[in-house]
Design a protein around this motif. Structure first.
Motif, PDB file in Angstrom:
ATOM      1  N   PRO A 131       0.847  -1.200   0.000  1.00 21.20           N
ATOM      2  CA  PRO A 131       0.000   0.000   0.000  1.00 21.20           C
ATOM      3  C   PRO A 131       0.881   1.247   0.000  1.00 21.20           C
ATOM      4  CG  PRO A 131       0.038  -1.008   2.177  1.00 21.20           C
ATOM      5  CD  PRO A 131       0.785  -1.926   1.256  1.00 21.20           C
ATOM      6  N   ASP A 132       0.373   2.324  -0.566  1.00 15.70           N
ATOM      7  CA  ASP A 132       1.125   3.572  -0.593  1.00 15.70           C
ATOM      8  C   ASP A 132       1.342   4.082   0.832  1.00 15.70           C
ATOM      9  OD1 ASP A 132       1.473   3.751  -3.308  1.00 15.70           O
ATOM     10  OD2 ASP A 132      -0.291   5.016  -3.623  1.00 15.70           O
ATOM     11  N   ARG A 133       2.460   4.783   1.025  1.00 16.93           N
ATOM     12  CA  ARG A 133       2.721   5.419   2.306  1.00 16.93           C
ATOM     13  C   ARG A 133       1.725   6.560   2.450  1.00 16.93           C
ATOM     14  NH1 ARG A 133       9.083   6.657   2.453  1.00 16.93           N
ATOM     15  NH2 ARG A 133       8.429   7.772   4.318  1.00 16.93           N
ATOM     16  N   PRO A 134       1.152   6.735   3.637  1.00 17.36           N
ATOM     17  CA  PRO A 134       0.155   7.802   3.801  1.00 17.36           C
ATOM     18  C   PRO A 134       0.777   9.191   3.649  1.00 17.36           C
ATOM     19  CG  PRO A 134       0.618   6.725   5.901  1.00 17.36           C
ATOM     20  CD  PRO A 134       1.365   5.977   4.859  1.00 17.36           C
ATOM     21  N   ILE A 135       0.041  10.061   3.004  1.00 15.27           N
ATOM     22  CA  ILE A 135       0.459  11.451   2.811  1.00 15.27           C
ATOM     23  C   ILE A 135      -0.273  12.294   3.858  1.00 15.27           C
ATOM     24  CG2 ILE A 135       0.423  13.442   1.246  1.00 15.27           C
ATOM     25  CD1 ILE A 135       2.257  11.332   0.158  1.00 15.27           C
ATOM     26  N   SER A 136       0.475  13.089   4.577  1.00 14.99           N
ATOM     27  CA  SER A 136      -0.094  13.928   5.633  1.00 14.99           C
ATOM     28  C   SER A 136      -1.072  14.952   5.056  1.00 14.99           C
ATOM     29  CB  SER A 136       1.027  14.660   6.357  1.00 14.99           C
ATOM     30  OG  SER A 136       0.510  15.617   7.255  1.00 14.99           O
ATOM     31  N   PRO A 137      -2.131  15.253   5.792  1.00 15.38           N
ATOM     32  CA  PRO A 137      -3.069  16.289   5.334  1.00 15.38           C
ATOM     33  C   PRO A 137      -2.545  17.704   5.614  1.00 15.38           C
ATOM     34  CG  PRO A 137      -3.800  15.397   7.429  1.00 15.38           C
ATOM     35  CD  PRO A 137      -2.603  14.588   7.012  1.00 15.38           C
ATOM     36  N   HIS A 138      -1.457  17.830   6.376  1.00 13.29           N
ATOM     37  CA  HIS A 138      -0.903  19.134   6.724  1.00 13.29           C
ATOM     38  C   HIS A 138      -0.075  19.687   5.569  1.00 13.29           C
ATOM     39  CE1 HIS A 138      -2.142  18.457  10.846  1.00 13.29           C
ATOM     40  NE2 HIS A 138      -1.591  17.261  10.783  1.00 13.29           N
ATOM     41  N   PRO A 139       0.110  21.008   5.538  1.00 12.09           N
ATOM     42  CA  PRO A 139       0.988  21.581   4.512  1.00 12.09           C
ATOM     43  C   PRO A 139       2.372  20.940   4.620  1.00 12.09           C
ATOM     44  CG  PRO A 139      -0.136  23.318   5.738  1.00 12.09           C
ATOM     45  CD  PRO A 139      -0.440  22.027   6.432  1.00 12.09           C
ATOM     46  N   ALA A 172       9.423  -3.643  -4.842  1.00  9.16           N
ATOM     47  CA  ALA A 172       8.204  -3.141  -4.199  1.00  9.16           C
ATOM     48  C   ALA A 172       8.454  -1.937  -3.298  1.00  9.16           C
ATOM     49  CB  ALA A 172       7.525  -4.266  -3.426  1.00  9.16           C
ATOM     50  N   VAL A 173       9.382  -2.031  -2.375  1.00 11.22           N
ATOM     51  CA  VAL A 173       9.623  -0.934  -1.431  1.00 11.22           C
ATOM     52  C   VAL A 173      10.185   0.295  -2.133  1.00 11.22           C
ATOM     53  CG1 VAL A 173      10.948  -0.214   0.605  1.00 11.22           C
ATOM     54  CG2 VAL A 173       9.794  -2.437   0.586  1.00 11.22           C
ATOM     55  N   PRO A 174      11.222   0.167  -2.964  1.00 14.42           N
ATOM     56  CA  PRO A 174      11.719   1.378  -3.645  1.00 14.42           C
ATOM     57  C   PRO A 174      10.670   2.055  -4.532  1.00 14.42           C
ATOM     58  CG  PRO A 174      13.269  -0.437  -3.940  1.00 14.42           C
ATOM     59  CD  PRO A 174      12.063  -0.989  -3.259  1.00 14.42           C
ATOM     60  N   LEU A 175       9.818   1.264  -5.165  1.00 18.28           N
ATOM     61  CA  LEU A 175       8.771   1.827  -6.015  1.00 18.28           C
ATOM     62  C   LEU A 175       7.764   2.607  -5.176  1.00 18.28           C
ATOM     63  CD1 LEU A 175       8.209   1.848  -9.010  1.00 18.28           C
ATOM     64  CD2 LEU A 175       6.830  -0.201  -8.725  1.00 18.28           C
ATOM     65  N   ARG A 176       7.355   2.017  -4.048  1.00 16.24           N
ATOM     66  CA  ARG A 176       6.423   2.703  -3.149  1.00 16.24           C
ATOM     67  C   ARG A 176       7.060   3.976  -2.599  1.00 16.24           C
ATOM     68  NH1 ARG A 176       5.332   0.234   2.575  1.00 16.24           N
ATOM     69  NH2 ARG A 176       7.529   0.776   2.606  1.00 16.24           N
ATOM     70  N   ASP A 177       8.320   3.892  -2.169  1.00 21.39           N
ATOM     71  CA  ASP A 177       8.998   5.062  -1.622  1.00 21.39           C
ATOM     72  C   ASP A 177       9.165   6.154  -2.675  1.00 21.39           C
ATOM     73  OD1 ASP A 177       9.121   3.765   0.798  1.00 21.39           O
ATOM     74  OD2 ASP A 177      11.262   3.309   0.677  1.00 21.39           O
ATOM     75  N   ALA A 178       9.462   5.780  -3.903  1.00 23.91           N
ATOM     76  CA  ALA A 178       9.612   6.766  -4.978  1.00 23.91           C
ATOM     77  C   ALA A 178       8.299   7.511  -5.225  1.00 23.91           C
ATOM     78  CB  ALA A 178      10.100   6.092  -6.255  1.00 23.91           C
ATOM     79  N   ARG A 179       7.174   6.793  -5.183  1.00 22.41           N
ATOM     80  CA  ARG A 179       5.873   7.460  -5.354  1.00 22.41           C
ATOM     81  C   ARG A 179       5.646   8.469  -4.229  1.00 22.41           C
ATOM     82  NH1 ARG A 179       4.088   2.113  -6.465  1.00 22.41           N
ATOM     83  NH2 ARG A 179       3.161   2.013  -4.387  1.00 22.41           N
ATOM     84  N   TYR A 180       5.915   8.050  -3.007  1.00 19.05           N
ATOM     85  CA  TYR A 180       5.724   8.911  -1.834  1.00 19.05           C
ATOM     86  C   TYR A 180       6.632  10.147  -1.922  1.00 19.05           C
ATOM     87  CZ  TYR A 180       6.024  10.552   2.993  1.00 19.05           C
ATOM     88  OH  TYR A 180       6.022  11.333   4.122  1.00 19.05           O
ATOM     89  N   LEU A 181       7.909   9.923  -2.164  1.00 17.19           N
ATOM     90  CA  LEU A 181       8.870  11.015  -2.178  1.00 17.19           C
ATOM     91  C   LEU A 181       8.628  11.975  -3.333  1.00 17.19           C
ATOM     92  CD1 LEU A 181      11.916   8.847  -1.188  1.00 17.19           C
ATOM     93  CD2 LEU A 181      10.902  10.667   0.207  1.00 17.19           C
TER      94      LEU A 181
END
Length: 160
Positions: free
Chosen positions: A20-28, A67-76
């Protein structure tokens, strides 16, 4: 060729590669200049790890290692897209993003933290997120102010 001789992906491998994607914070997404550089470096490392995984011959192992690098790349990538670099603090009159604050607790402990973005916060290294309860209670306050954080109060000793 019979399917008995083909390598099928197992359910276990599928679950390991569909992270699953790493959660993105709702804060600025406020960051310091150093925080922005750290995000850029982490993205580069994720891309390099993904590229290294692509060199693996075994398809299932390639998927697992990717899997992990791909997920982290999307998040970053998303965090870099939304990053808002905050100017370096020049005033030390009040606590704000980027301030280094020293405060004392009723039990005599004195602690110092720099208030930074969520992705660069590391309490063990002396930095806390601007959305943490302690940082939120300190923001806008001055030296000598006493603020409550949950069940205890802390007094601001210095701001740098």
């Amino acid at each position: 060729m019979s399917v008995a001789f083909t390598k099928e992906e197992s359910a276990e491998t599928a679950s390991e590669t569909l992270l699953p994607d790493r959660p993105i914070s709702p804060h600025p997404n406020l960051v310091t200049e150093a925080g922005l550089q750290a995000l850029q470096m982490q993205l580069q490392q994720a891309r390099e790890a993904y590229e290294a995984a692509q060199a693996i011959d075994d398809v299932n192992e390639k998927r697992r290692q990717s899997a992990v690098p791909l997920r982290d790349a999307r998040y970053l990538t998303e965090r870099l897209r939304t990053a808002q670099v905050m100017p370096t603090r020049t005033s030390t009159d009040i606590v704000a993003f980027g301030s280094t604050v020293t405060f004392s607790r009723p039990d005599g402990r004195v602690q110092t933290y720099r208030i930074v973005g969520e992705d660069e916060a590391d309490p063990k290294a002396g930095s806390i997120s601007f959305v943490s309860p302690v940082a939120r209670s300190l923001m806008g306050k001055a030296v000598g102010d006493v603020v409550g954080t949950g069940t205890q109060e802390i007094e601001i000793v210095s701001i740098a």
